[in-house]
Every structure is written in structure tokens, then in C-alpha cells.
Design a protein around this motif. Sequence first.
Motif, PDB file in Angstrom:
ATOM      1  N   THR A   1      -9.463  -9.695  14.722  1.00  0.00           N
ATOM      2  CA  THR A   1      -8.676  -8.629  14.127  1.00  0.00           C
ATOM      3  C   THR A   1      -7.912  -9.135  12.911  1.00  0.00           C
ATOM      4  O   THR A   1      -7.717 -10.334  12.727  1.00  0.00           O
TER       5      THR A   1
ATOM      6  N   ASP B   1     -12.390  -2.199   7.102  1.00  0.00           N
ATOM      7  CA  ASP B   1     -11.002  -2.383   7.520  1.00  0.00           C
ATOM      8  C   ASP B   1     -10.144  -2.909   6.373  1.00  0.00           C
ATOM      9  O   ASP B   1      -8.965  -2.568   6.260  1.00  0.00           O
TER      10      ASP B   1
ATOM     11  N   ASP C   1      -0.783 -16.046  10.311  1.00  0.00           N
ATOM     12  CA  ASP C   1      -0.889 -15.352   9.015  1.00  0.00           C
ATOM     13  C   ASP C   1      -0.769 -16.298   7.833  1.00  0.00           C
ATOM     14  O   ASP C   1      -0.085 -16.013   6.839  1.00  0.00           O
TER      15      ASP C   1
ATOM     16  N   THR D   1       6.987  -9.214   1.367  1.00  0.00           N
ATOM     17  CA  THR D   1       6.890  -7.856   1.902  1.00  0.00           C
ATOM     18  C   THR D   1       7.913  -7.737   3.018  1.00  0.00           C
ATOM     19  O   THR D   1       7.763  -8.358   4.064  1.00  0.00           O
TER      20      THR D   1
ATOM     21  N   SER E   1      -4.287  -8.886  10.884  1.00  0.00           N
ATOM     22  CA  SER E   1      -2.890  -8.514  11.129  1.00  0.00           C
ATOM     23  C   SER E   1      -2.401  -7.560  10.044  1.00  0.00           C
ATOM     24  O   SER E   1      -2.887  -7.556   8.910  1.00  0.00           O
ATOM     25  N   ASP E   2      -1.411  -6.749  10.397  1.00  0.00           N
ATOM     26  CA  ASP E   2      -0.796  -5.854   9.419  1.00  0.00           C
ATOM     27  C   ASP E   2      -0.181  -6.659   8.277  1.00  0.00           C
ATOM     28  O   ASP E   2      -0.212  -6.235   7.120  1.00  0.00           O
ATOM     29  N   ARG E   3       0.368  -7.824   8.602  1.00  0.00           N
ATOM     30  CA  ARG E   3       0.994  -8.653   7.578  1.00  0.00           C
ATOM     31  C   ARG E   3      -0.038  -9.117   6.554  1.00  0.00           C
ATOM     32  O   ARG E   3       0.208  -9.090   5.339  1.00  0.00           O
ATOM     33  N   SER E   4      -1.211  -9.548   7.027  1.00  0.00           N
ATOM     34  CA  SER E   4      -2.251  -9.999   6.099  1.00  0.00           C
ATOM     35  C   SER E   4      -2.750  -8.852   5.235  1.00  0.00           C
ATOM     36  O   SER E   4      -2.958  -9.012   4.029  1.00  0.00           O
ATOM     37  N   LEU E   5      -2.948  -7.685   5.847  1.00  0.00           N
ATOM     38  CA  LEU E   5      -3.391  -6.525   5.084  1.00  0.00           C
ATOM     39  C   LEU E   5      -2.371  -6.150   4.020  1.00  0.00           C
ATOM     40  O   LEU E   5      -2.731  -5.832   2.885  1.00  0.00           O
ATOM     41  N   ALA E   6      -1.095  -6.212   4.380  1.00  0.00           N
ATOM     42  CA  ALA E   6      -0.044  -5.857   3.423  1.00  0.00           C
ATOM     43  C   ALA E   6       0.007  -6.861   2.276  1.00  0.00           C
ATOM     44  O   ALA E   6       0.186  -6.478   1.111  1.00  0.00           O
TER      45      ALA E   6
END
Length: 290
Positions: A24, A60, A257, A270, A26-31
Motif C-alpha cells: 500500500t 492509485d 515514509d 505538509t 501511505s497518505d503521507r507519501s501521496l501528499a
Amino acid sequence: MAAPTDCSLIATDLDGTLLRGDDTLSDRSLAALARAERAGARHLVVTGRPAPRVRSLLDDLGCTGLAVCGQGAQVYDAAAHRMLWSVRLDRELAETALGKIEAEVGEVYAAVDQDGVDGLTLIEPGYRMPHPTLPAVRVERRDDLWARPISKVLLRHPELSDDALTAAARSVVGSLATVTMSGPGTVELQPCGVTKATGLALAAEHLGLRPEDTIAFGDMPNDVPMLRWAGHGVAMANAHPELKAVADEVTSSNEDDGVAVVLERLFGQTAGLGRQRSAQYAPKTLSIEP
């Protein structure tokens, strides 16, 4: 390595680097990636996985551009769902290389990634997929692996470590193929001379970008050519020692991350994330203030 001038290109491996152990993001990596792209940087996935096995991940990530797949043997256009460039591993050479390896170390178990945007991963009896989430088709005998053109062969040995199998394979394969280790339980044969660096160089040229514009992230020996090619190379904390030895810096692990830690330093934080870690993993040659 010289430091990149503006980090216009971010090249990331997937397994053990951008992805967590459960496959998966992480939201942090996507941000962090989204913030870098808003600042004008391009993100390029550079993975050992063949193109058909990365489509959902590219979705994704919101990637509609290029991806380097198959250890550099494929440059895939995600938006058009087509290969811009691909190299096949000659099946007769692959069989010969396998024979030489087995003469050296005894029986190995093999799998292949078929060439093309819809190619399958075929596994012979005894081969166990290192990533159980990736689909594969089991065949009855080794000869069935060669039914269609292939991009690479994957090897496992029932007793030898990955490092030992890689070393033994390199000692006997010669110019028949390039031997690399891309992850736990994953030793591979790919077309001779093809590496992640060759695929990344082609994709970067297509985008009008240069090595000195590039920051690359990886975790395994198959990422060594890519980190050497890029202006700045980053190894994960969980990386193989061979990769750490050539990296310009070591960030935190994929589970913590590590890619985001560096990107937050380069392109700004962020919501305040990662300030303490960013100081801990300061680069050796790159210094760009947020």
C-alpha cells in the motif's frame, strides 16, 4: 554524484521503497508526491515489476504518463496503455543461462514475465511468488515458460541465499543475460545490458530531462545503476548494503515514509510532518531548503 539542479525528475522504485510491506501507499507519501508535482517536478515509477502488474498502482498514484517497468526493459505509457519501448530476453539464451546456473548450484525454480502490456507471469512447479498479492499462472513444466516472448526470468533456490545465488549466476552467465537481485527471494535474468538506468535514461530523454535533474530512490542491488545514473541517489534505511554503498544519502525506511521524508525537505512540509526525521537524514551532497 553531482547534486541535481532542481529535482525536476523524481524516480522511485516501488517494492521496499515507495510501497509499504503490505503493497500500500501511505497518505503521507501521496501528499509529498502531489506537493512535488505541484511544484513542477515529474514523478516516474521505475520498477522491476512488468507493466501489467503495476497498472492499479499507477492508478492509485494518479500516474497518466510514463513508467519504467521490467527492470528497465519496458517504458510504458500509462495513458495510452502501450509500450513506448521494450526489449525481450531471447528464450534460447535464457534456457542456456538456466542450464549453466543449475550446473553450478543445482536445481533452481523459475518463473518468467511475458513481454507486452497484457503479458502474464508464469511459474513452474516449485516456484513460490515473493509477493503473494501479484497474480501468476502456474504451468506444468519448464518448457511451458517459453510459450511466448518474455522480458525476464525470475529464479529461486531451495537453499542458497539471494546473495549467493546472484553471485553464482553472475559467475557463469556471462553475456547471456544481466543478473540482478531485486528483492527478497527475487534473483532475475534480464536482457544483457538492460538495467533500470537504461530504461530511466530513455524515459528521461523522452521528457527532456537529464541525470543532473534527477533524484532517485531505491532499496535493492537492482537499483544501483539507477542511483549511479541520477544526479542524487537515495537509499532507504531498509536497503541492501550494496545500494547504501553507492547512495548519496540514506533516508528512513519504506515503512516510515522515507521517500516522503526527503521530498518534504526539498519541496516543503505538509502539515508539519517529518521535520525531525528530515534533520536526522540530512543529505551528503544535496542541500535545498524548504
